[in-house]
Design a protein around this motif. Structure first.
Motif, PDB file in Angstrom:
ATOM      1  N   LEU A 118       0.834  -1.207   0.000  1.00  0.00           N
ATOM      2  CA  LEU A 118       0.000   0.000   0.000  1.00  0.00           C
ATOM      3  C   LEU A 118       0.864   1.250   0.000  1.00  0.00           C
ATOM      4  N   ASP A 119       0.699   2.080  -1.014  1.00  0.00           N
ATOM      5  CA  ASP A 119       1.312   3.401  -1.029  1.00  0.00           C
ATOM      6  C   ASP A 119       0.346   4.345  -0.316  1.00  0.00           C
ATOM      7  N   THR A 120       0.709   4.788   0.878  1.00  0.00           N
ATOM      8  CA  THR A 120      -0.218   5.600   1.675  1.00  0.00           C
ATOM      9  C   THR A 120      -0.358   7.020   1.150  1.00  0.00           C
ATOM     10  N   LEU A 121       0.542   7.452   0.254  1.00  0.00           N
ATOM     11  CA  LEU A 121       0.574   8.850  -0.211  1.00  0.00           C
ATOM     12  C   LEU A 121       0.719   9.801   0.977  1.00  0.00           C
ATOM     13  N   SER A 122       1.313   9.310   2.051  1.00  0.00           N
ATOM     14  CA  SER A 122       1.399  10.098   3.277  1.00  0.00           C
ATOM     15  C   SER A 122       2.552   9.585   4.124  1.00  0.00           C
ATOM     16  N   THR A 123       2.501   9.872   5.422  1.00  0.00           N
ATOM     17  CA  THR A 123       3.532   9.422   6.346  1.00  0.00           C
ATOM     18  C   THR A 123       2.993   9.468   7.768  1.00  0.00           C
ATOM     19  N   MET A 155      -8.485   4.155   3.093  1.00  0.00           N
ATOM     20  CA  MET A 155      -7.413   5.107   2.794  1.00  0.00           C
ATOM     21  C   MET A 155      -7.941   6.352   2.082  1.00  0.00           C
ATOM     22  N   GLU A 156      -9.079   6.252   1.445  1.00  0.00           N
ATOM     23  CA  GLU A 156      -9.696   7.417   0.811  1.00  0.00           C
ATOM     24  C   GLU A 156     -10.279   8.372   1.841  1.00  0.00           C
ATOM     25  N   THR A 157     -10.416   7.911   3.079  1.00  0.00           N
ATOM     26  CA  THR A 157     -11.062   8.734   4.115  1.00  0.00           C
ATOM     27  C   THR A 157     -10.078   9.317   5.120  1.00  0.00           C
ATOM     28  N   THR A 158      -8.797   8.954   5.031  1.00  0.00           N
ATOM     29  CA  THR A 158      -7.828   9.431   6.023  1.00  0.00           C
ATOM     30  C   THR A 158      -7.023  10.607   5.470  1.00  0.00           C
ATOM     31  N   HIS A 159      -6.495  11.441   6.383  1.00  0.00           N
ATOM     32  CA  HIS A 159      -5.833  12.679   5.977  1.00  0.00           C
ATOM     33  C   HIS A 159      -4.660  12.980   6.911  1.00  0.00           C
ATOM     34  N   LEU A 160      -3.762  13.845   6.431  1.00  0.00           N
ATOM     35  CA  LEU A 160      -2.626  14.297   7.221  1.00  0.00           C
ATOM     36  C   LEU A 160      -2.479  15.806   7.087  1.00  0.00           C
TER      37      LEU A 160
END
Length: 282
Positions: A118-123, A155-160
Motif C-alpha cells: 500500500l502506497d499511503t501517499l502520506s507518512t 485510505m480514501e477517508t484518512t488525511h494528514l
C-alpha cells in the motif's frame, strides 16, 4: 497461517509497539536512514531521536535520507503466508517501488503467498491509522480480498495535516519550494500544510500565534469531513504543543479517540524540532 504487517519506519511504529500486544499478526518495521557526511542514523527503536535532532541542528554539512532496498523488504517478509506492506508516499520516496519489487520476488519463490503493498501517499500518523485498520480487519478474519477492498476504501477517508517551524531539511532535499520555506521560522511563523491527493506536501497557511494555529488545523479537519473519530498526533520534541492541540480538538469536536506519540527519526528529520503531524479520519 502467518500474517505479517510491515511498514517502513516513517510510520513511527516499531517492532515492539503497543498496537500489536496480544494480536495474532506479526509486525516488522523496516528502517530508513538519515545520512550526513559524518554520521548515519538508522530509524529504529534504539535510536535516541532527540540527540539526532540536536546533532542535525548544529550540523552545517549536507544531510539526506535513504530508504530500505528490495533486500531489506524481503528480509522483513520472512516466510509469512499473508503480508501487508505499508509505505511512505511513493511521490517523495523509493520505499513503495522497492516494496513492490520485493513483492514480485517473494511471490516468485512463495507462489502460494498473498502480498499487498500500500502506497499511503502520506507518512507518520496517517500511516498509523492505516496500520490500525489493517489490524482490525485481520482480527475480524476477513479474507485477503475483502481486506484489500476495505483498506483501500478506508485510505480514501484518512488525511494528514502538519505544522512546522522550520522547512530547512525539506528544502535541502527538494521536498518543498524554497520560496515557501523562506518565511518559516522568521518571527515565529509556522507553516501549516497537508499531504496532497498526489502524496506531495502542500503548504496551506502561515501563522504566528498558537491559538491561531489550532483554529487553522481544526478548520482544515472540518473541511476534510472530520466529525469525530480517530485522531493520531506525532510530534518532534513538542509534547506540550501536541497535548494542547489534542485539547483543542476535543473542545471543537467533543470526545474523540486521540493518541499522541513521538516522531521517529525520519519524521523528526523532516518535521524538525517543534513540528506536529496530525492524522485523522474524514
Amino acid at each position: 497461517m502467518r500474517y505479517r504487517i510491515i511498514a517502513d519506519s516513517s510510520s513511527n511504529i516499531y517492532n515492539e509497539d503497543r498496537l500489536f500486544s496480544d494480536k495474532k499478526q506479526e509486525y516488522v518495521s523496516v528502517p530508513l536512514k538519515i545520512i550526513t557526511d559524518e554520521k548515519e542514523y538508522e530509524d529504529n527503536e534504539t535510536l535516541d531521536t532527540a540527540i539526532m535532532v540536536e546533532d542535525l541542528r548544529n550540523y552545517k554539512g549536507k544531510s539526506g535520507t535513504s530508504c530500505p532496498n528490495v533486500s531489506d523488504w524481503l528480509d522483513a517478509f520472512g516466510d509469512a503466508d499473508v503480508i501487508y506492506g505499508v509505505t511512505l508516499t511513493g511521490s517523495l520516496s523509493g520505499c513503495y517501488s522497492a516494496a513492490v519489487q520485493a513483492r514480485a520476488d517473494y511471490i516468485e519463490s512463495h507462489p502460494e503467498a498473498k502480498v499487498l503493498i500500500l502506497d499511503t501517499l502520506s507518512t507518520g500518523p496517517e500511516m498509523e491509522l492505516i496500520i490500525e485498520k489493517l489490524i482490525e480487519l485481520i482480527e475480524e478474519e476477513k479474507s485477503f480480498e475483502e481486506i484489500e477492498t476495505s483498506i483501500k476504501a478506508y485510505m480514501e477517508t484518512t488525511h494528514l495535516i502538519f505544522s512546522l517551524e522550520s522547512l530547512k531539511n525539506l528544502v535541502n532535499n527538494g521536498r518543498v519550494n524554497p520560496a515557501v520555506a523562506a518565511v518559516a521560522g522568521v518571527l515565529g511563523i509556522r507553516i501549516v500544510g497537508k499531504a496532497s491527493d498526489e502524496g506531495t506536501l502542500q503548504p496551506l497557511h502561515k501563522c504566528r500565534r498558537e491559538k491561531q494555529l489550532f483554529r487553522i488545523m481544526t478548520k482544515e479537519m472540518q473541511e476534510e469531513g472530520f466529525k469525530g473519530g480517530k485522531v493520531r498526533i506525532a510530534h518532534c520534541m513538542n509534547e506540550k504543543g501536541a497535548q494542547l492541540l489534542a485539547d483543542h480538538i476535543r473542545e471543537t469536536f467533543g470526545d474523540c479517540d486521540i493518541s499522541i506519540r513521538d516522531c521517529g527519526a525520519l519524521c523528526s528529520f523532516y518535521a524538525e524540532k517543534g513540528g506536529i503531524l496530525l492524522g485523522f479520519e474524514g
